[in-house]
Design a protein around this motif. Structure first.
Motif: not given
Length: 79
Positions: A48-60
């Protein structure tokens, strides 16, 4: 447009702090997106601190290739 896509398992690998180079890139108007893999999203506070656009996640982690393709297509849609 200059884009960086950070892909991580959420565990920082030494050496160095990734926030410094990320801040320098942001100052040069790079768009920084982050993709994380894992079930414990608390590990991704740094993203969250690194990005200036979006963060995306996957569980695996095995789901990363599909997500990366989706993110790349949303960032750079084909004409």
């Amino acid at each position: 447009m200059q884009v960086i896509l950070i892909v991580t398992d959420g565990v920082q690998t030494p050496p160095g702090n990734p926030l410094e180079p990320a801040d320098k890139l942001k100052a040069r108007e790079f768009e920084i997106y982050a993709v994380g893999a894992g079930r414990d999203r608390r590990q991704y506070g740094e993203l969250e601190r690194l990005k200036n656009k979006d963060v995306f996640f996957v569980p695996e982690a095995r789901e990363l290739p599909k997500l990366i393709n989706q993110v790349a297509q949303s960032i750079c849609p084909s004409e």
